[in-house]
Structure formats: C-alpha cells, structure tokens
Design an enzyme around this catalytic site. Structure first.
Site, PDB file in Angstrom:
ATOM      1  CG  ASP A 118       9.734  -1.633  14.070  1.00 20.30           C
ATOM      2  OD1 ASP A 118       9.025  -1.683  13.036  1.00 20.30           O
ATOM      3  OD2 ASP A 118      10.417  -0.641  14.371  1.00 20.30           O
ATOM      4  CB  SER A 147      -5.220  -0.220   0.432  1.00 19.16           C
ATOM      5  OG  SER A 147      -6.273   0.732   0.476  1.00 19.16           O
ATOM      6  CE1 TYR A 181      -2.050   2.973   3.970  1.00 22.81           C
ATOM      7  CE2 TYR A 181      -3.731   3.588   2.391  1.00 22.81           C
ATOM      8  CZ  TYR A 181      -3.256   2.722   3.350  1.00 22.81           C
ATOM      9  OH  TYR A 181      -3.972   1.598   3.683  1.00 22.81           O
ATOM     10  CE  LYS A 212      -1.394  -0.376   2.734  1.00 24.14           C
ATOM     11  NZ  LYS A 212      -1.067  -1.577   3.523  1.00 24.14           N
TER      12      LYS A 212
HETATM   13  P1  NAD Z   1      -4.939  -0.705  12.828  1.00 26.94           P
HETATM   14  O1  NAD Z   1      -4.234   0.552  13.138  1.00 26.94           O
HETATM   15  O2  NAD Z   1      -6.213  -1.044  13.489  1.00 26.94           O
HETATM   16  O3  NAD Z   1      -3.957  -1.951  13.048  1.00 26.94           O
HETATM   17  C1  NAD Z   1      -2.628  -1.925  12.584  1.00 26.94           C
HETATM   18  C2  NAD Z   1      -1.787  -2.759  13.551  1.00 26.94           C
HETATM   19  O4  NAD Z   1      -0.430  -2.730  13.051  1.00 26.94           O
HETATM   20  C3  NAD Z   1      -1.755  -2.207  14.990  1.00 26.94           C
HETATM   21  O5  NAD Z   1      -1.994  -3.247  15.923  1.00 26.94           O
HETATM   22  C4  NAD Z   1      -0.349  -1.629  15.130  1.00 26.94           C
HETATM   23  O6  NAD Z   1       0.154  -1.712  16.458  1.00 26.94           O
HETATM   24  C5  NAD Z   1       0.434  -2.531  14.178  1.00 26.94           C
HETATM   25  N1  NAD Z   1       1.688  -1.923  13.714  1.00 26.94           N
HETATM   26  C6  NAD Z   1       1.872  -0.647  13.299  1.00 26.94           C
HETATM   27  N2  NAD Z   1       3.171  -0.452  12.989  1.00 26.94           N
HETATM   28  C7  NAD Z   1       3.800  -1.633  13.207  1.00 26.94           C
HETATM   29  C8  NAD Z   1       5.143  -2.061  13.088  1.00 26.94           C
HETATM   30  N3  NAD Z   1       6.111  -1.218  12.679  1.00 26.94           N
HETATM   31  N4  NAD Z   1       5.445  -3.337  13.389  1.00 26.94           N
HETATM   32  C9  NAD Z   1       4.479  -4.198  13.825  1.00 26.94           C
HETATM   33  N5  NAD Z   1       3.197  -3.840  13.971  1.00 26.94           N
HETATM   34  C10 NAD Z   1       2.868  -2.572  13.662  1.00 26.94           C
HETATM   35  O7  NAD Z   1      -5.111  -0.690  11.219  1.00 26.94           O
HETATM   36  P2  NAD Z   1      -6.026  -1.538  10.224  1.00 26.94           P
HETATM   37  O8  NAD Z   1      -7.016  -0.619   9.663  1.00 26.94           O
HETATM   38  O9  NAD Z   1      -6.456  -2.819  10.813  1.00 26.94           O
HETATM   39  O10 NAD Z   1      -4.959  -1.801   9.058  1.00 26.94           O
HETATM   40  C11 NAD Z   1      -4.425  -3.075   8.743  1.00 26.94           C
HETATM   41  C12 NAD Z   1      -3.925  -3.040   7.316  1.00 26.94           C
HETATM   42  O11 NAD Z   1      -5.019  -2.798   6.431  1.00 26.94           O
HETATM   43  C13 NAD Z   1      -2.910  -1.926   7.053  1.00 26.94           C
HETATM   44  O12 NAD Z   1      -1.894  -2.425   6.212  1.00 26.94           O
HETATM   45  C14 NAD Z   1      -3.729  -0.885   6.330  1.00 26.94           C
HETATM   46  O13 NAD Z   1      -2.950  -0.079   5.478  1.00 26.94           O
HETATM   47  C15 NAD Z   1      -4.692  -1.748   5.558  1.00 26.94           C
HETATM   48  N6  NAD Z   1      -5.926  -1.067   5.140  1.00 26.94           N
HETATM   49  C16 NAD Z   1      -6.739  -0.472   6.066  1.00 26.94           C
HETATM   50  C17 NAD Z   1      -7.914   0.138   5.635  1.00 26.94           C
HETATM   51  C18 NAD Z   1      -8.856   0.799   6.608  1.00 26.94           C
HETATM   52  O14 NAD Z   1      -9.694   1.602   6.182  1.00 26.94           O
HETATM   53  N7  NAD Z   1      -8.794   0.501   7.897  1.00 26.94           N
HETATM   54  C19 NAD Z   1      -8.251   0.134   4.283  1.00 26.94           C
HETATM   55  C20 NAD Z   1      -7.406  -0.485   3.364  1.00 26.94           C
HETATM   56  C21 NAD Z   1      -6.252  -1.091   3.821  1.00 26.94           C
END
Ligand code: NAD
Length: 248
Positions: free
Chosen positions: A59, A139, A152, A156
């Site tokens: 975590d 992001s 959020y 970022k």
């Molecule tokens: P996702 O939900 O597919 O994956 C996130 C992963 O983080 C999951 O496997 C989850 O289990 C893990 N996680 C969550 N809380 C946790 C914790 N406390 N400790 C350890 N692991 C934890 O999301 P994603 O879209 O792949 O996002 C990855 C990153 O990219 C994030 O930081 C997100 O903010 C950023 N992001 C995503 C997008 C988008 O549109 N998907 C856009 C810009 C930025």
C-alpha cells in the site's frame, strides 16, 4: 535491450499504465518488481513475465508497507536503479465542494504522500550508489485541469512540482527525476474520470485530444522506457506530456 542490467520497482504495476510499463521494461531487459495493493493481479502478471518479474503487495500510502517493499527489492537484487511511482486513484467527477473528506484524503495519500514515502525508502540508497532514476506518473490534469476532478487535478499538479523539486535537489547525487503526463487512457481508471462510460462521454473526451485517440499502456511503456534509460541521461526535471496534443 535498453534497460539491460537495470532493476525497477513499478508501483500500481498490476493494471493499466503500470502493466504497460512492466511489459516494456521486461522486454527491454530490466528486472522489475510489480508492486501493487492487488496481490493477485501483481502475481498473475509476474507469472506471465517469467524470471524477469517479481510481485510485491504494497500500500503505497503506508510507511511500513513501502519500507518493506523497498527492503524486499534490495534483498532480492542488491540495488534498485529505477522507481516508477505509478499507483494512483481519483475521486469521481463531482463539484469540488461536494467531494467527501474520505475521498480527498485517499487521493492525497495515494497520489502525493506515496511519492514522499518511496523517496524516504529509496533515495538514501540511490544517493549511496550515486545513481538512480525516479519517474512519477502525473497527468495532463496537472497542467490543463478538467472541471469536477479538482482535487485529483491538484494532486497531479503537486506531483509535477515535486518531480522538479526532487530533480534539482538530487541532480548532484546522480539521481534523475522526471514526470510523465498522460492524457485520458484506455485503462480501468478511465471510467472513473468520465463518470459514466458511454459513447457520448467518450466522444466528449476524445474531442479534446487532437490526435483523436485515447492513450494506451504501450504509449506509457515507450515513454517511460526512454526516460528511465541511459539515452535520457541529460534529462531531469521534465514533465513529458504523452497526450496526443491535448495540452497545446
Ligand atoms: P489503474 O486503475 O488501471 O491501475 C492503478 C493500479 O494502482 C492498480 O493496479 C491498483 O491496484 C494500484 N493501486 C491503487 N491504489 C494503490 C495503493 N494504495 N498502493 C499500491 N497500489 C495501488 O489506473 P491507470 O489508469 O493505469 O493509472 C495509473 C496512473 O496513471 C495513475 O497515477 C493515474 O492517476 C495516472 N493517469 C491515468 C490516466 C487515465 O486516463 N487512465 C490519465 C492520466 C494519468
């Protein structure tokens, strides 16, 4: 094989962008730790990667858990070259004054405090080695915020400033720190940003991306690989948009 000999911890590596980074890093010769709060997803992906990957339940918002993740990586490999702070969460699209305190605290703990906790656990080791690379997955939300995702977005923006502050402080120690700024991407988290996954909502988001498609885990793997490889040895403190032109 641009990452041969390197070891990397990828938080949130079991899903979405993190899994894309895991796949690219292992294909380029790195050994990776898939560090995720979802132990089954992490183990499943590690099994697919064979000898190149290990799984670790963590975590990232909890100090003891992060310390134990760092210890496990150092016990296994003896050194950690790359840390990707990718785990992240959002609150649902909501007027900013209506986001619950619990949701706000969760966003701050997972998106912001984690960067501090992983730095405490691994920067001393990187300083001793006079070498290291940290990549924070921020992001476009931190540059060009969308309404109703305010806290959020702010988390970022904090991550981008933290990356630059860390970069300037750690440069003399041989440690590079950069950020990636993805635009909306095809991952399980996308629905939470949109509120509802409908063709209309997808079209609304796509209309803001000049290249005309969502980003993908492969896009993030490619950009992360470059920034964490020695090809980028002169690059630190940058926040690279991987956004199909969204922030122009
Ligand atoms: P996702 O939900 O597919 O994956 C996130 C992963 O983080 C999951 O496997 C989850 O289990 C893990 N996680 C969550 N809380 C946790 C914790 N406390 N400790 C350890 N692991 C934890 O999301 P994603 O879209 O792949 O996002 C990855 C990153 O990219 C994030 O930081 C997100 O903010 C950023 N992001 C995503 C997008 C988008 O549109 N998907 C856009 C810009 C930025």
């Amino acid at each position: 094989m641009r990452l041969t000999g390197k070891t990397a911890i990828i938080t949130g590596g079991a899903s979405g962008f993190g899994a894309g980074i895991v796949r690219k890093f292992t294909a380029e010769g790195a050994k990776v730790m898939i560090a995720d709060i979802d132990p089954f997803g992490a183990r499943d992906l590690a099994d697919q990667m064979g000898d190149h990957a290990i799984a670790c339940e963590v975590d990232v918002s909890d100090e003891a858990s992060v310390a134990s993740m760092a210890r496990a990586a150092l016990d296994t490999w003896g050194h950690v070259d790359v840390l990707v702070n990718n785990a992240g969460v959002t609150h649902l699209p909501t007027p900013l004054e209506d986001v619950s305190e619990a949701d706000f605290d969760r966003v701050v703990a997972v998106n912001m405090k984690s960067v501090y906790l992983t730095a405490r656990a691994l920067v001393p080791h990187m300083k001793d080695n006079k070498s290291g690379c940290i990549l924070n997955i921020a992001s476009t939300a931190g540059i060009s915020p969308r309404p109703r995702l305010s806290w959020y977005n702010a988390s970022k923006g904090w991550m981008i400033t933290a990356s630059k502050a860390m970069a300037v402080e750690l440069a003399a120690d041989g440690v590079r720190v950069n950020a990636l700024c993805p635009v909306a991407g095809e991952t399980p988290l996308l629905k939470s940003f949109m509120g509802e996954d409908t063709p209309e909502m997808r079209a609304k988001f796509l209309a803001t991306i000049p290249i005309g498609r969502f980003s993908t885990p492969q896009d993030m793997g490619n950009a992360a690989c470059y920034l964490c490889s020695d090809e980028a040895s002169m690059i630190t403190g940058t926040a690279l948009e991987v956004d199909g032109g969204r922030c122009i």
